[in-house]
Scaffold this active site. Structure first.
Site, PDB file in Angstrom:
ATOM      1  N   ASP A 233       0.874  -1.160   0.000  1.00 20.91           N
ATOM      2  CA  ASP A 233       0.000   0.000   0.000  1.00 20.91           C
ATOM      3  C   ASP A 233       0.924   1.227   0.000  1.00 20.91           C
ATOM      4  OD1 ASP A 233      -2.422   1.596   0.443  1.00 20.91           O
ATOM      5  OD2 ASP A 233      -1.639   1.860   2.475  1.00 20.91           O
TER       6      ASP A 233
ATOM      7  N   ASP B 205      -0.134   5.275   0.738  1.00 18.90           N
ATOM      8  CA  ASP B 205      -0.414   6.286   1.766  1.00 18.90           C
ATOM      9  C   ASP B 205      -0.619   5.623   3.123  1.00 18.90           C
ATOM     10  OD1 ASP B 205      -0.274   8.222  -0.165  1.00 18.90           O
ATOM     11  OD2 ASP B 205      -2.432   8.349  -0.477  1.00 18.90           O
TER      12      ASP B 205
END
Length: 221
Positions: free
Chosen positions: A17, A19
């Site tokens: 991932d 952010d």
């Protein structure tokens, strides 16, 4: 936390991932959503809703009387401007980790858009992989397993040979539903379902690198 399978004798892959996992964008996201205050909305309430819903769902809840398409267009403009002018910070260990992984063995899986990810990585000096699965690449976002399964397919990887690094519950669920090993980072408490938890990305770095090079990966803690 649950047990994770061994994967002897095969290349291992890491799917990240972005952010909240590799890049600290919390203050940027809050600044973008606080702009809602200019339009007669409660900025704090908008941000609280935005943290747990996708943009269109946020608009439906906090601005039901407004055209969601217009709201989304405004949001995109604000986020693009933030990529150009905002201050971004990579989490400690991110650069060491990404530079330490063999090319072609890792990918980014994000609910954001690729051009913003590239802009943020350029700002923070992080390397960019060949495979980026963004919001435009899939019809179903996290917690659907589709984004992670697409990343694995593009890498030529089996789901069982993939390690997902996430910070958010929706991403953790997506990785688990994809049949992958999932480790959580950058949270005080473990997200339900993770195979292993680290309070910070920096703490996880040596374990991630060991997982990719070890004969069976690192055992669950």
């Amino acid at each position: 936390m649950t047990s994770e399978p061994g994967r002897p004798g095969r290349t291992k892959y890491v799917l990240f991932d972005v952010d909240g996992t590799l890049i600290d964008a919390v203050s940027n996201q809050r600044r973008v959503w606080e702009t809602a205050g200019r339009y007669g909305l409660d900025a704090d309430e908008v941000y609280r809703v935005a943290l747990r819903t996708r943009p269109m769902e946020t608009f439906a809840q906090v601005a039901a009387d407004r055209d969601p398409s217009e709201c989304l267009a405004l949001l995109h403009d604000l986020e693009d401007e933030d990529v150009r002018s905002g201050v971004y910070t990579a989490f400690q260990g991110a650069s060491e980790l990404l530079h330490g992984l063999p090319p072609g063995t890792w990918a980014l899986v994000t609910s954001n858009y690729e051009h913003r990810v590239r802009g943020r990585f350029e700002r923070t000096g992080l390397p960019v992989p060949k495979v980026i699965v963004d919001a435009a690449a899939v019809e179903e976002g996290k917690p659907s397993p589709v984004p992670y399964l697409q990343a694995a397919a593009r890498l030529g990887a089996r789901p069982a040979d993939c390690l997902v690094i996430e910070d958010a519950p929706s991403g953790v669920r997506a990785g688990i539903r994809a049949g992958m090993t999932v480790w959580g980072v950058n949270a005080a408490a473990a997200v339900e379902g993770v195979h292993r938890h680290f309070a910070s990305l920096g703490e996880a770095v040596p374990h991630i690198l060991a997982w990719t090079s070890g004969p069976q990966g690192s055992a669950a803690a």
